[in-house]
Design an enzyme around this catalytic site. Structure first.
Site, PDB file in Angstrom:
ATOM      1  N   HIS A  59      31.666  27.595  36.059  1.00  0.00           N
ATOM      2  CA  HIS A  59      30.946  26.495  37.320  1.00  0.00           C
ATOM      3  C   HIS A  59      30.023  27.310  38.204  1.00  0.00           C
ATOM      4  O   HIS A  59      30.681  27.951  37.920  1.00  0.00           O
ATOM      5  CB  HIS A  59      32.256  25.190  37.818  1.00  0.00           C
ATOM      6  N   GLU A  61      30.578  27.655  41.621  1.00  0.00           N
ATOM      7  CA  GLU A  61      30.733  28.406  42.050  1.00  0.00           C
ATOM      8  C   GLU A  61      31.932  29.701  41.427  1.00  0.00           C
ATOM      9  O   GLU A  61      31.999  30.843  42.429  1.00  0.00           O
ATOM     10  CB  GLU A  61      32.104  28.008  43.244  1.00  0.00           C
ATOM     11  N   CYS A  89      34.146  20.848  42.780  1.00  0.00           N
ATOM     12  CA  CYS A  89      35.429  20.464  42.621  1.00  0.00           C
ATOM     13  C   CYS A  89      36.737  20.942  42.480  1.00  0.00           C
ATOM     14  O   CYS A  89      36.759  22.069  43.040  1.00  0.00           O
ATOM     15  CB  CYS A  89      34.609  20.139  41.043  1.00  0.00           C
ATOM     16  N   CYS A  92      36.978  24.816  41.526  1.00  0.00           N
ATOM     17  CA  CYS A  92      36.094  25.566  42.478  1.00  0.00           C
ATOM     18  C   CYS A  92      36.743  25.551  43.405  1.00  0.00           C
ATOM     19  O   CYS A  92      36.823  26.701  44.372  1.00  0.00           O
ATOM     20  CB  CYS A  92      35.187  24.939  42.497  1.00  0.00           C
TER      21      CYS A  92
END
Length: 162
Positions: A59, A61, A89, A92
């Site tokens: 992801h 991040e 999310c 993250c």
């Protein structure tokens, strides 16, 4: 927050959004981007690369955190600010808390993401359930010696607390 601070935050959030927009165009992954700032300068960028990397943890991040830690040669981002194109999310968010930045700002919220097919509500809900009620079979099996690694850690003289 004064007007100058707000404009600074908007500037860096726009950079994260630009990464997300570029990510959609390249097809590397979902519409997510993140930048990490230290002392007013971007030190790392990240984009969602779940599809191109065949990695569900890639992801934006997490990518940005990995890049920042490499650049700083440190696991601690305490003097940094994370800007994300979207509310992180649960995975993250966990990574962000472990990285310990001084702040997190995001542009779109989780409800906006959900309207576009990126709904993490089920994960938030699962975290709150007892193990036996989770949708993925989850069970703690106690073994003799399961605490030994922790005991060794406690006794380690040269450990770095994190």
């Amino acid at each position: 927050m004064n007007e100058q601070e707000l404009q600074t935050h908007k500037k860096f959030l726009q950079q994260a959004i630009n990464l997300a927009r570029e990510n959609v165009a390249t097809g590397r992954g979902g519409p997510f981007g993140a930048v990490i700032v230290k002392d007013g300068e971007i030190i790392a960028r990240g984009s969602n690369q779940v599809l191109s990397g065949q990695d569900p943890t890639l992801h934006a991040e997490v990518d940005a955190i990995r890049n920042a830690c490499k650049k700083l040669n440190n696991f601690d981002l305490k003097d940094c600010i994370i800007y994300s194109s979207c509310e992180p999310c649960p995975m993250c968010l966990g990574a962000i808390y472990w990285a310990r930045p001084k702040a997190l700002y995001f542009a779109a919220d989780r409800h906006t993401a959900a309207r576009h097919g990126f709904d993490d509500k089920f994960i938030y809900d699962e975290i709150m359930l007892p193990l036996h009620q989770r949708s993925i079979h989850t069970e703690c099996i106690a073994l003799d010696g399961n605490e030994e690694p922790f005991d060794r850690w406690d006794k380690k003289e040269d450990k770095i607390q994190y």
